[in-house]
Design a protein around this motif. Structure first.
Motif, mmCIF file in Angstrom:
data_model
loop_
_atom_site.group_PDB
_atom_site.id
_atom_site.type_symbol
_atom_site.label_atom_id
_atom_site.label_comp_id
_atom_site.label_asym_id
_atom_site.label_seq_id
_atom_site.Cartn_x
_atom_site.Cartn_y
_atom_site.Cartn_z
ATOM 1 N N SER A 189 0.847 -1.192 0.000
ATOM 2 C CA SER A 189 0.000 0.000 0.000
ATOM 3 C C SER A 189 0.878 1.235 0.000
ATOM 4 O O SER A 189 2.085 1.157 0.283
ATOM 5 C CB SER A 189 -0.928 -0.004 1.223
ATOM 6 O OG SER A 189 -1.900 1.024 1.133
ATOM 7 N N ALA A 190 0.280 2.354 -0.338
ATOM 8 C CA ALA A 190 0.983 3.640 -0.306
ATOM 9 C C ALA A 190 -0.005 4.718 0.093
ATOM 10 O O ALA A 190 -1.209 4.620 -0.204
ATOM 11 C CB ALA A 190 1.600 3.960 -1.665
ATOM 12 N N LEU A 191 0.493 5.730 0.783
ATOM 13 C CA LEU A 191 -0.336 6.855 1.226
ATOM 14 C C LEU A 191 0.446 8.139 1.012
ATOM 15 O O LEU A 191 1.637 8.211 1.332
ATOM 16 C CB LEU A 191 -0.711 6.697 2.697
ATOM 17 C CG LEU A 191 -1.590 7.779 3.338
ATOM 18 C CD1 LEU A 191 -2.418 7.184 4.489
ATOM 19 C CD2 LEU A 191 -0.777 8.966 3.886
ATOM 20 N N VAL A 192 -0.218 9.141 0.483
ATOM 21 C CA VAL A 192 0.385 10.463 0.372
ATOM 22 C C VAL A 192 -0.662 11.498 0.737
ATOM 23 O O VAL A 192 -1.819 11.402 0.326
ATOM 24 C CB VAL A 192 0.960 10.715 -1.037
ATOM 25 C CG1 VAL A 192 -0.106 10.575 -2.108
ATOM 26 C CG2 VAL A 192 1.612 12.083 -1.125
ATOM 27 N N SER A 193 -0.258 12.455 1.563
ATOM 28 C CA SER A 193 -1.166 13.503 2.024
ATOM 29 C C SER A 193 -0.532 14.861 1.748
ATOM 30 O O SER A 193 0.628 15.101 2.119
ATOM 31 C CB SER A 193 -1.435 13.348 3.526
ATOM 32 O OG SER A 193 -2.384 14.288 3.981
ATOM 33 N N LEU A 194 -1.287 15.740 1.084
ATOM 34 C CA LEU A 194 -0.786 17.047 0.672
ATOM 35 C C LEU A 194 -1.597 18.175 1.295
ATOM 36 O O LEU A 194 -2.780 18.016 1.583
ATOM 37 C CB LEU A 194 -0.846 17.189 -0.855
ATOM 38 C CG LEU A 194 -0.146 16.137 -1.705
ATOM 39 C CD1 LEU A 194 -0.379 16.444 -3.179
ATOM 40 C CD2 LEU A 194 1.336 16.081 -1.397
ATOM 41 N N ASP A 195 -0.920 19.300 1.466
ATOM 42 C CA ASP A 195 -1.616 20.551 1.798
ATOM 43 C C ASP A 195 -2.106 21.139 0.485
ATOM 44 O O ASP A 195 -1.299 21.525 -0.376
ATOM 45 C CB ASP A 195 -0.646 21.506 2.483
ATOM 46 C CG ASP A 195 -1.321 22.798 2.931
ATOM 47 O OD1 ASP A 195 -2.366 23.164 2.362
ATOM 48 O OD2 ASP A 195 -0.784 23.456 3.841
ATOM 49 N N PRO A 196 -3.425 21.216 0.277
ATOM 50 C CA PRO A 196 -3.918 21.681 -1.025
ATOM 51 C C PRO A 196 -3.661 23.160 -1.291
ATOM 52 O O PRO A 196 -3.807 23.610 -2.427
ATOM 53 C CB PRO A 196 -5.424 21.400 -0.942
ATOM 54 C CG PRO A 196 -5.742 21.418 0.512
ATOM 55 C CD PRO A 196 -4.529 20.864 1.191
#
Length: 803
Positions: free
Chosen positions: A424-431
């Motif tokens: 699995s992979a997860l990426v979280s960004l500040d929009p």
């Protein structure tokens, strides 16, 4: 008298000969000697260090462990210990101790080989910084000449500081501060007298006197130094006796990362090498990333738990190896070959009981594993089939099985586990500016350093549909537009068979509003939308989100998410929906500082108007406090989507969670979430992308070599729980936050059957959002339309073959 004269002239001749020889050597060697002045600006090799946004150490890169220390911070006891060991006449000579040189020469003449070099600390500084370790007379003369120059140019304190920061002390430790950290896990200022003497004994021969390898020999060297300190009056008898009685309590300390983020560390390392080449490893750069520790830890735990949960649903694949009948020593030897992966420790089953099992770990300790943590372990038959439920531990394991366990954080109990086969992979960004707030590229970096978040190109499935819907909304469709969810057949030249796309449940709903089609994820509606607005228009439109056109198929399968994209690319594209239509670029490095704390780089990415206003306010506050403060002038990002389109699409994607394929997220109890599931053919890829105005997060799950996750596994069962776990932690105690409603929108009552403005008293009417110029006419005006509510007149409808 004649004898005295002969003796006198002989001495004069010897003196003159030595003087001429030394002068000749100086004239011969001095042109090639380096400038001693360069020592004042010498740059010691310091490793690259990577930190989280809140200054937690993530990783250190470089062969040399070094933490330079100023002379003022060196304890006096250590100064005395080192001088006693290396150069007790350091304060009195001028770089060369001729007594030591004569002693070394005498030893050479009597034994025929070099026993000691007679070098002072100043001569060792000359050798360490300018010369090689070659044993020759020319090198020794160069060392002497350089030492004399160094003494003229630098103070004793400066020379001593250079020496203690340069010397190699074993186990990749360069300098006394690094050595204290490696051997004792603390600063040189916190070590005891005995420990200082131990470190002071290392420069002579770091391998021979290494306390980790040769504790007895290192103790002899330590005690000799303490004796020398007593003889020289640096310590009294009581301190000497106390230090000699202290045991050698030493072990290998490597400063562990304060934050487990190896994929982020590797991305930062690669970027630094791209910027600075090999100097990145030696110039002492301090890199501050955009990821805060709390969010990264939440991402780590969410992905770990999600993969373990999926893995246990599909049964136990058996031990990694079986070692029955072997001795305890053989088991320990085998365990030493296996490392922990993702917090799962290798152990060998040493006893099987009714209530559980006993396992042997790598330290030789036996611990119990309760039966309750093993009940999940039904035999794996295939992705869709499991064996019967086990009734006792003996149905799962046998003595000699090498298995995995995980320690519970709260009480240290062992839980029965296996390494997940899926990834699995997860990426979280500040929009608002593209800052990477969390990123995990796989279950374990130790298992595989392949970064699936940034490198794995997979088909996003239905999580790609919002880009198609956005293109449609910007080309005249509305959330209330009706599109026919009906069978469709495509037969093109060169195709052996006709393409008959279908919905995942093989049902058809007929004319359906775009809003409903999106939250129900109707494939045929997406295809008809793409067919209507056109491939060329859609490819140009979608490429504005940052996608490479080469990764986007030039056919109608694009509507079903058959592009090959990474989770990071998907998350980046989704930020435009969360930030009002702005195109941002993801970035990881917030700041780069030099070894002396000077800022070499401060990120200033393109950002949304809201983020730019916030930065301007921060600049104003900073300037009010310090008129000379460094400020960053904001750069406004490109607007790629009508902000009204982004707002309407966000409203539609909220319905995916409220009543569609993402309903599980209702358990989070928030009303500001929007998102979309994605599942590819045969469930080979599971996706969920979602956001509020604070974070855009994308999760992918699947196998590295594509295969089915299982008959009943979808984006909502594998990826969505991981996304929920992370976002619940990320948004804890945060107020609900949606993008602000832009001007130019209307809310009208709509007839669900026609997609038109409802007449007064119409049953089942509902409120819908529209751009002011796209508001629909009343229901009474239906003539000339292929489908009620469609923006296309009948004579412009695309040809469709029904069966």
């Amino acid at each position: 008298m004649r004898l005295l004269k002969f003796f006198w002239w002989s001495c004069v001749a010897v003196f003159c000969g030595l003087t001429l020889s030394f002068s000749g050597a100086f004239l011969y060697l001095s042109p090639g000697l380096p400038s001693v002045e360069s020592l004042r600006s010498i740059q010691l090799q310091i490793p690259l260090r990577v930190y989280s946004s809140d200054n937690k150490l993530i990783a250190e890169f470089g062969e040399m462990r070094r933490s330079p220390i100023r002379f003022e911070d060196i304890p006096q006891d250590f100064i005395h210990a080192l001088l006693a060991a290396e150069d007790d006449n350091f304060a009195n000579h001028y770089g060369v101790d001729f007594t030591s040189l004569m002693r070394a020469a005498t030893q050479l003449l009597s034994s025929g080989h070099i026993q000691t070099g007679g070098s002072t600390i100043t001569m060792q500084v000359a050798k360490n910084f300018f010369l090689t370790n070659e044993r020759s007379f020319s090198r020794k003369i160069s060392e002497i000449l350089l030492a004399l120059q160094i003494e003229r140019e630098l103070s004793k304190n400066e020379i001593f500081e250079l020496y203690v920061n340069k010397i190699y002390l074993g186990n990749r430790a360069y300098g006394i501060e690094a050595a204290a950290q490696v051997y004792y896990g603390k600063s040189i200022r916190e070590t005891s007298l005995a420990q200082m003497a131990m470190i002071a004994g290392l420069p002579k021969a770091p391998s021979r006197y290494n306390p980790l390898i040769n504790p007895e020999r290192s103790m002899e060297r330590r005690d000799w130094i303490l004796g020398r300190m007593l003889k020289l009056g640096a310590i009294d008898q009581a301190r000497h006796d106390s230090a000699v009685a202290e045991p050698v309590a030493v072990r290998h300390h490597v400063q562990p990362p304060e934050l487990n983020a190896p994929y982020i560390a590797e991305m930062a390392r690669a970027e630094m090498v791209g910027r600075y080449g090999s100097d990145a490893y030696t110039e002492g750069f301090r890199v501050t990333t955009t990821a805060p520790a709390a969010l990264q830890e939440a991402a780590n735990q969410s992905l770990h738990d999600g993969l373990i949960s999926y893995d246990q649903r599909h049964g136990y694949r058996g031990p990694e190896t079986r070692l029955p009948g072997l001795t305890r020593e053989a088991w320990l030897q085998e365990l030493s070959k296996h490392k922990s992966i993702g917090g799962l420790e290798p152990v060998i089953v040493s006893q099987v009981e009714k209530s559980g099992i006993l396992v042997l770990d790598r330290s030789g300790q036996e611990s119990p594993v309760a039966w309750d943590s093993m009940k999940w372990a039904r035999q794996f038959l295939n992705t869709n089939s499991l064996g019967p439920r086990p009734q006792q531990p003996a149905d799962v394991v046998q003595i000699g099985d090498l298995v995995r366990v995980e320690r519970e954080a709260k009480d240290n109990n062992l839980l029965f586990r296996q390494i997940p086969a899926a990834q699995s992979a997860l990426v979280s960004l500040d929009p608002q500016n593209g800052a990477i707030r969390a990123l995990v590229g796989g279950f374990s970096f130790e298992q595989s350093n392949y970064n699936r978040a940034a490198q794995a190109k997979r088909q996003p499935g239905s999580s790609f549909k919002p880009f198609i819907y956005s293109a449609a909304l910007d080309s005249g469709f509305t959330a209330a537009s009706l599109v026919n969810d009906a069978p469709i057949v495509f037969q093109e030249a060169g195709m052996d068979e006709a393409w008959r796309p279908k919905n995942d449940n093989n049902t058809f709903l007929g004319p359906i509003r775009l809003r409903e089609a999106l939250y129900k994820s109707r494939n045929l509606v997406s295809i008809r939308l793409l067919q209507t607005i056109g491939i060329d228009y859609t490819l140009n439109y979608i490429s504005n989100f940052g996608f490479n056109k080469q990764d986007l198929p030039r056919n109608l399968s694009l509507a079903l998410g058959t592009a090959n994209l990474t989770p990071l690319e998907i998350a980046t594209g989704w930020t435009a929906f969360a930030n009002g239509g702005y195109k941002i670029q993801p970035y990881l490095i917030e700041r780069i500082d030099s070894r002396d704390g000077k800022a070499l780089f401060v990120a200033n990415p393109p950002r949304t108007a809201i983020s730019a206003n916030n930065l301007e306010e921060q600049n104003a506050v900073a300037l009010s406090q310090d008129p000379n403060a460094d400020i960053v002038k904001p750069v406004i990002a490109e607007q790629i989507v009508d902000e009204r389109t982004a707002y309407i699409l966000t409203n539609m994607l909220q319905d995916v969670i409220k009543r569609g394929t993402g309903r599980r997220a209702l358990a989070m109890g928030r009303g500001d979430l929007a998102g979309k599931t994605g599942t590819t053919n045969e469930s080979k890829d599971s996706w969920f992308s979602g956001y509020n105005a604070d974070y855009v997060t994308t999760v992918w799950s699947g196998f590295d070599q594509p295969e089915s996750l299982g008959r009943h596994e979808y984006g909502g069962t594998v990826a969505l729980p991981i996304w929920m776990s992370y976002m619940s932690a990320a948004l804890k105690d945060k107020p609900e936050h949606l993008p602000p409603e832009p001007a130019g929108l209307l809310t009208l009552r709509i007839d669900p059957m026609s997609g038109r403005a409802a007449s007064p008293g119409a049953p089942d009417a509902y409120f819908e959002l529209f751009k002011s110029e796209d508001s629909p006419p009343p229901t009474s005006e239906l003539d000339g339309l292929a489908i009620p509510g469609s923006p296309l007149p009948a004579d412009e409808a695309a040809p469709i073959d029904l069966f």
